[in-house]
Design a protein around this motif. Structure first.
Motif, PDB file in Angstrom:
ATOM      1  N   GLN A   2       0.846  -1.187   0.000  1.00 17.92           N
ATOM      2  CA  GLN A   2       0.000   0.000   0.000  1.00 17.92           C
ATOM      3  C   GLN A   2       0.891   1.249   0.000  1.00 17.92           C
ATOM      4  N   THR A   3       1.332   1.657  -1.175  1.00 14.80           N
ATOM      5  CA  THR A   3       2.228   2.811  -1.249  1.00 14.80           C
ATOM      6  C   THR A   3       1.483   4.115  -1.508  1.00 14.80           C
ATOM      7  N   GLN A   4       0.153   4.039  -1.721  1.00 16.93           N
ATOM      8  CA  GLN A   4      -0.590   5.271  -1.994  1.00 16.93           C
ATOM      9  C   GLN A   4      -0.485   6.241  -0.821  1.00 16.93           C
ATOM     10  N   HIS A   5      -0.559   5.689   0.403  1.00 20.12           N
ATOM     11  CA  HIS A   5      -0.461   6.537   1.592  1.00 20.12           C
ATOM     12  C   HIS A   5       0.912   7.192   1.669  1.00 20.12           C
ATOM     13  N   ILE A   6       1.961   6.431   1.321  1.00 19.98           N
ATOM     14  CA  ILE A   6       3.313   6.987   1.341  1.00 19.98           C
ATOM     15  C   ILE A   6       3.420   8.130   0.338  1.00 19.98           C
ATOM     16  N   ARG A   7       2.902   7.904  -0.852  1.00 18.66           N
ATOM     17  CA  ARG A   7       2.972   8.946  -1.878  1.00 18.66           C
ATOM     18  C   ARG A   7       2.196  10.200  -1.453  1.00 18.66           C
ATOM     19  N   LYS A   8       1.081  10.013  -0.763  1.00 21.95           N
ATOM     20  CA  LYS A   8       0.331  11.164  -0.256  1.00 21.95           C
ATOM     21  C   LYS A   8       1.162  11.920   0.782  1.00 21.95           C
ATOM     22  N   GLN A   9       1.818  11.181   1.675  1.00 20.37           N
ATOM     23  CA  GLN A   9       2.706  11.805   2.658  1.00 20.37           C
ATOM     24  C   GLN A   9       3.775  12.640   1.965  1.00 20.37           C
ATOM     25  N   ILE A  10       4.353  12.076   0.915  1.00 19.91           N
ATOM     26  CA  ILE A  10       5.441  12.758   0.224  1.00 19.91           C
ATOM     27  C   ILE A  10       4.938  14.014  -0.473  1.00 19.91           C
ATOM     28  N   LEU A  39       7.525  17.248  10.345  1.00 20.15           N
ATOM     29  CA  LEU A  39       8.556  18.186   9.906  1.00 20.15           C
ATOM     30  C   LEU A  39       8.656  18.262   8.389  1.00 20.15           C
ATOM     31  N   GLY A  40       7.673  17.743   7.701  1.00 17.53           N
ATOM     32  CA  GLY A  40       7.657  17.852   6.247  1.00 17.53           C
ATOM     33  C   GLY A  40       8.654  16.908   5.595  1.00 17.53           C
ATOM     34  N   LEU A  41       9.354  17.419   4.585  1.00 14.64           N
ATOM     35  CA  LEU A  41      10.291  16.582   3.839  1.00 14.64           C
ATOM     36  C   LEU A  41      11.404  16.061   4.742  1.00 14.64           C
ATOM     37  N   THR A  42      11.873  16.892   5.653  1.00 11.89           N
ATOM     38  CA  THR A  42      12.883  16.449   6.611  1.00 11.89           C
ATOM     39  C   THR A  42      12.377  15.269   7.423  1.00 11.89           C
ATOM     40  N   GLY A  43      11.108  15.295   7.778  1.00 13.79           N
ATOM     41  CA  GLY A  43      10.534  14.253   8.612  1.00 13.79           C
ATOM     42  C   GLY A  43      10.377  12.916   7.928  1.00 13.79           C
ATOM     43  N   LEU A  44      10.538  12.876   6.606  1.00 13.53           N
ATOM     44  CA  LEU A  44      10.437  11.612   5.882  1.00 13.53           C
ATOM     45  C   LEU A  44      11.798  11.037   5.507  1.00 13.53           C
ATOM     46  N   THR A  45      12.875  11.758   5.835  1.00  5.78           N
ATOM     47  CA  THR A  45      14.195  11.253   5.457  1.00  5.78           C
ATOM     48  C   THR A  45      14.539   9.966   6.194  1.00  5.78           C
ATOM     49  N   ASP A  46      14.128   9.846   7.451  1.00  7.05           N
ATOM     50  CA  ASP A  46      14.441   8.612   8.181  1.00  7.05           C
ATOM     51  C   ASP A  46      13.632   7.441   7.634  1.00  7.05           C
TER      52      ASP A  46
END
Length: 215
Positions: free
Chosen positions: A2-10, A99-106
Motif C-alpha cells: 500500500q504505497t498510496q499513503h506513502i505517496r500522499k505523505q510525500i 517536519l515535512g520533507l525532513t521528517g520523511l528522510t528517516d
C-alpha cells in the motif's frame, strides 16, 4: 503493498518544503556551522537530492514488487518490501513526519538501507546482483546518513539490523539464494539509466568535496 499513503505523505511534505524551505534552511545552517558557504546551486542541489531520495523509496518498492511478480518470486520478496514499507506507517519514528520533507528522510533511509542490505547479502552469497548495478544504493544511503547525522543515524541502522536479523528475513534470503537470479527491474524509477553515484556527486558536490554538514 500500500504505497498510496506513502505517496500522499510525500506530496504533502514536498508542498510543506515549497512553502517553508525547511530543508534549504537546515542545509544552509549546517553548512555555515561547518565553515562552508553554499551557493544557491548547492542549496537547490541538496534539496533536490533529498526530495528525490524520499520519492525514490515508494517508487523502488513498487518497481521491485513488479519485477518480483514477473520473475515469479513474489512470495520471496514480499516480506522485504513490507518491512521497508512499514516504517513509513509508524506514527512515531526517529524524525517526526510533521517536519515535512525532513521528517520523511528517516523513513526513506530505513526503506533504502533494508533493500540494500538484502541485495548486498544476496550478492555476497551467490555472486549475482539482486538489483542491476546502476541501482546500487550504497552511496545515496551514505549521503543521507551523513545529512541525518548522529545519534539518529546509528539508531536507524540499529532498527534496520534488528529487522534484517529477524528469522523471517533470513528465510527470505535463503529462498532468494535458491532462486539465484537478478530481478528484472530495468530503469531506475526516479533516476532512469543514470548512475546513482553520479546523481549524488552532482547534486551534493559541496558535501562530497569537503567536510559534510549534518542537520
Amino acid at each position: 503493498m500500500q504505497t498510496q499513503h506513502i505517496r500522499k505523505q510525500i506530496r504533502q511534505a514536498v508542498a510543506h518544503e515549497t512553502k517553508t524551505g525547511t530543508v534549504a534552511q537546515l542545509y544552509r545552517q549546517a553548512c555555515r556551522a561547518s565553515g562552508q558557504k553554499p551557493t544557491e546551486v548547492d542549496v537547490q542541489g541538496a534539496v533536490g537530492f533529498v526530495r528525490e531520495y524520499v520519492e525514490h523509496a515508494p517508487a523502488l518498492l513498487e518497481a521491485l514488487e513488479t519485477a518480483a511478480r514477473q520473475a515469479g518470486v513474489t512470495q520471496e520478496v514480499a516480506p522485504v518490501l513490507e518491512a521497508a514499507e512499514n516504517y513509513f506507517h509508524q506514527p512515531m519514528d526517529f524524525i517526526p513526519d510533521q517536519l515535512g520533507l525532513t521528517g520523511l528522510t528517516d523513513d526513506a533511509y530505513v526503506a533504502h538501507v533494508l533493500v540494500q542490505k538484502v541485495a548486498e547479502q544476496y550478492h555476497q552469497r551467490t555472486g549475482r546482483r539482486l538489483l542491476p548495478l546502476p541501482m546500487d544504493l550504497a552511496q545515496a544511503n551514505a549521503m543521507m546518513r551523513r545529512l541525518i547525522g548522529e545519534p539518529i543515524a546509528s539508531q536507524l541502522d540499529n532498527a534496520v539490523n534488528q529487522t534484517f536479523g529477524a528469522p523471517m528475513l533470513q528465510q527470505v534470503l535463503q529462498r532468494l539464494m535458491q532462486w539465484n537470479a537478478t530481478l528484472p527491474v530495468g530503469r531506475d524509477p526516479i533516476w532512469g539509466n543514470a548512475s546513482i553515484n553520479d546523481v549524488v556527486n552532482t547534486k551534493m558536490a559541496l558535501v562530497t568535496s569537503s567536510y559534510s554538514p549534518q542537520w
